[in-house]
Design an enzyme around this catalytic site. Structure first.
Site, PDB file in Angstrom:
ATOM      1  N   ASP A  33       0.872  -1.466   0.027  1.00  0.00           N
ATOM      2  CA  ASP A  33      -0.360  -0.210  -0.153  1.00  0.00           C
ATOM      3  C   ASP A  33       1.154   1.250   0.080  1.00  0.00           C
ATOM      4  O   ASP A  33       2.120   1.115   0.694  1.00  0.00           O
ATOM      5  CB  ASP A  33      -0.717  -0.511   1.298  1.00  0.00           C
ATOM      6  CG  ASP A  33      -1.758   0.940   0.923  1.00  0.00           C
ATOM      7  OD1 ASP A  33      -2.774   1.715  -0.304  1.00  0.00           O
ATOM      8  OD2 ASP A  33      -3.011   0.930   1.951  1.00  0.00           O
ATOM      9  N   ASN A  48     -10.897  -2.379  -5.120  1.00  0.00           N
ATOM     10  CA  ASN A  48     -10.556  -1.793  -5.553  1.00  0.00           C
ATOM     11  C   ASN A  48     -10.998  -1.566  -7.270  1.00  0.00           C
ATOM     12  O   ASN A  48     -10.565  -0.213  -8.281  1.00  0.00           O
ATOM     13  CB  ASN A  48      -8.947  -2.227  -6.305  1.00  0.00           C
ATOM     14  CG  ASN A  48      -8.153  -2.142  -5.166  1.00  0.00           C
ATOM     15  OD1 ASN A  48      -7.255  -2.825  -4.719  1.00  0.00           O
ATOM     16  ND2 ASN A  48      -8.524  -0.703  -4.131  1.00  0.00           N
TER      17      ASN A  48
HETATM   18  C1  IPE Z   1      -5.106  -2.737   0.082  1.00  0.00           C
HETATM   19  O1  IPE Z   1      -5.580  -1.733  -0.041  1.00  0.00           O
HETATM   20  C2  IPE Z   1      -5.373  -3.559  -1.619  1.00  0.00           C
HETATM   21  C3  IPE Z   1      -4.318  -3.430  -2.134  1.00  0.00           C
HETATM   22  C4  IPE Z   1      -2.763  -3.299  -1.107  1.00  0.00           C
HETATM   23  C5  IPE Z   1      -4.324  -4.381  -3.479  1.00  0.00           C
HETATM   24  P1  IPE Z   1      -6.395  -0.415  -0.598  1.00  0.00           P
HETATM   25  O2  IPE Z   1      -5.513   0.850  -0.670  1.00  0.00           O
HETATM   26  O3  IPE Z   1      -6.953  -0.948  -1.670  1.00  0.00           O
HETATM   27  O4  IPE Z   1      -7.019  -0.476   0.489  1.00  0.00           O
HETATM   28  P2  IPE Z   1      -8.104   1.205   1.876  1.00  0.00           P
HETATM   29  O5  IPE Z   1      -8.696   1.061   0.850  1.00  0.00           O
HETATM   30  O6  IPE Z   1      -6.715   1.807   2.431  1.00  0.00           O
HETATM   31  O7  IPE Z   1      -8.188   0.117   3.171  1.00  0.00           O
HETATM   32  C1  IPE Z   2      -1.718   0.620  -3.465  1.00  0.00           C
HETATM   33  O1  IPE Z   2      -1.448   1.404  -3.404  1.00  0.00           O
HETATM   34  C2  IPE Z   2      -2.134  -0.285  -4.290  1.00  0.00           C
HETATM   35  C3  IPE Z   2      -3.180  -0.583  -4.930  1.00  0.00           C
HETATM   36  C4  IPE Z   2      -4.182  -0.274  -4.445  1.00  0.00           C
HETATM   37  C5  IPE Z   2      -3.694  -1.037  -6.100  1.00  0.00           C
HETATM   38  P1  IPE Z   2      -2.574   2.444  -3.099  1.00  0.00           P
HETATM   39  O2  IPE Z   2      -3.223   3.357  -5.293  1.00  0.00           O
HETATM   40  O3  IPE Z   2      -3.629   1.927  -2.990  1.00  0.00           O
HETATM   41  O4  IPE Z   2      -2.139   4.340  -3.050  1.00  0.00           O
HETATM   42  P2  IPE Z   2      -2.776   4.615  -1.547  1.00  0.00           P
HETATM   43  O5  IPE Z   2      -3.481   4.186  -0.695  1.00  0.00           O
HETATM   44  O6  IPE Z   2      -3.403   5.793  -2.063  1.00  0.00           O
HETATM   45  O7  IPE Z   2      -1.380   5.581  -1.185  1.00  0.00           O
HETATM   46 MG    MG Z   3      -3.912   2.456  -0.572  1.00  0.00          MG
END
Ligand code: IPE
Ligand code: IPE
Ligand code: MG
Length: 242
Positions: free
Chosen positions: A21, A69
């Protein structure tokens, strides 16, 4: 004590599961687009896989895309799917080189056809390898996995192939996406969020959890080593007394 040329670890987890993340916030802090953050995140996967191989971590599960997502803007979803295909094409040689088997977990049929084809191709090409396994969680949700298992079991009961009393934890676990893969020993989440976000709800029951503020693209070997050292200091009791 397990010795490596570079680092000494107290204990090395067999299976590490990672919630990668913080790509978006990493990019924003640098004045870049979120997609650039995802590109940097994909680059980092290579680094973490190499370290896993060197240190003897046999299974690495990476949360790459959750069922939730799909709610993201369509251009970001498109970019992530295309990055996935590029990643598989680019890394395939490395999978062969290090005899790494590719697996997936999640509702793979939700993915674009071309991504599904690429996944199937690389999975087939690496299916005989046993040096290590990379499990990509794609369109993955822990609740979805449990629901999908419950449906398969319900079908069996309905057609008389199984009795309700035969259902226990072992049997139920056998209907999850990859029943042969051992539960994660260590779960790492980057970016400072202290939550599971629907990742491996069943399998993480007794995993050690490690959270770090470091954003995924900056989670380098040193940061990874810190997580493994921390794991080595944990006493796993599984409900027993020691
Ligand atoms: C979890 O991260 C999913 C992945 C890393 C693929 P998210 O960024 O989607 O999770 P939330 O929304 O902060 O809980
Ligand atoms: C994790 O990074 C990757 C995926 C969830 C695909 P994020 O896209 O959630 O990055 P933040 O949390 O917005 O910084
Ligand atoms: Mg995230």
């Amino acid at each position: 004590m397990i010795k490596h040329p570079e680092i000494k670890f107290e204990k090395v987890p067999c299976h590490v599961a990672i919630i990668m993340d913080g790509n978006g916030r990493w990019a924003k802090a640098k004045g870049l687009s979120r997609v650039k953050g995802h590109e940097a995140g994909a680059e980092n996967v290579r680094r973490i896989l190499k370290a896993s191989r060197r240190w003897g971590v046999k299974y690495v599960t990476l949360y790459a895309f959750s069922v939730e997502n799909w709610a993201r803007p369509s251009f970001e979803i498109k970019a992530l799917m295309s990055l996935l295909e590029h990643f598989l094409k680019r890394e395939e040689a490395e999978f062969h080189e290090s005899r790494l088997r590719l697996r997936v977990t999640g509702r793979i049929s939700d993915l674009p056809r071309s991504a599904q084809r690429e996944i199937a191709r690389v999975m087939k090409a690496t299916e005989k390898y046993d040096e290590g396994q990379l499990v990509l969680a794609l369109s993955y949700g822990g609740r979805a996995e449990i629901v999908d298992a419950a449906k398969k079991i319900a079908e069996k009961v309905k057609c008389g192939e199984m009795n309700v009393n035969d259902i226990d934890e072992k049997c139920f676990g056998g209907y999850l996406y990859n029943p042969d893969i051992p539960d994660p020993d260590l779960m790492v989440r980057t970016s400072g969020e202290i939550r599971i976000s629907n990742f491996l709800l069943w399998e993480l029951s007794y995993s050690e959890l490690y959270f770090t503020d470091v954003m995924w693209p900056d989670f380098n070997d040193d940061e990874y080593a810190k997580a493994i050292h921390e794991y080595g200091r944990r006493q796993r009791r599984f409900g027993d007394v020691k």
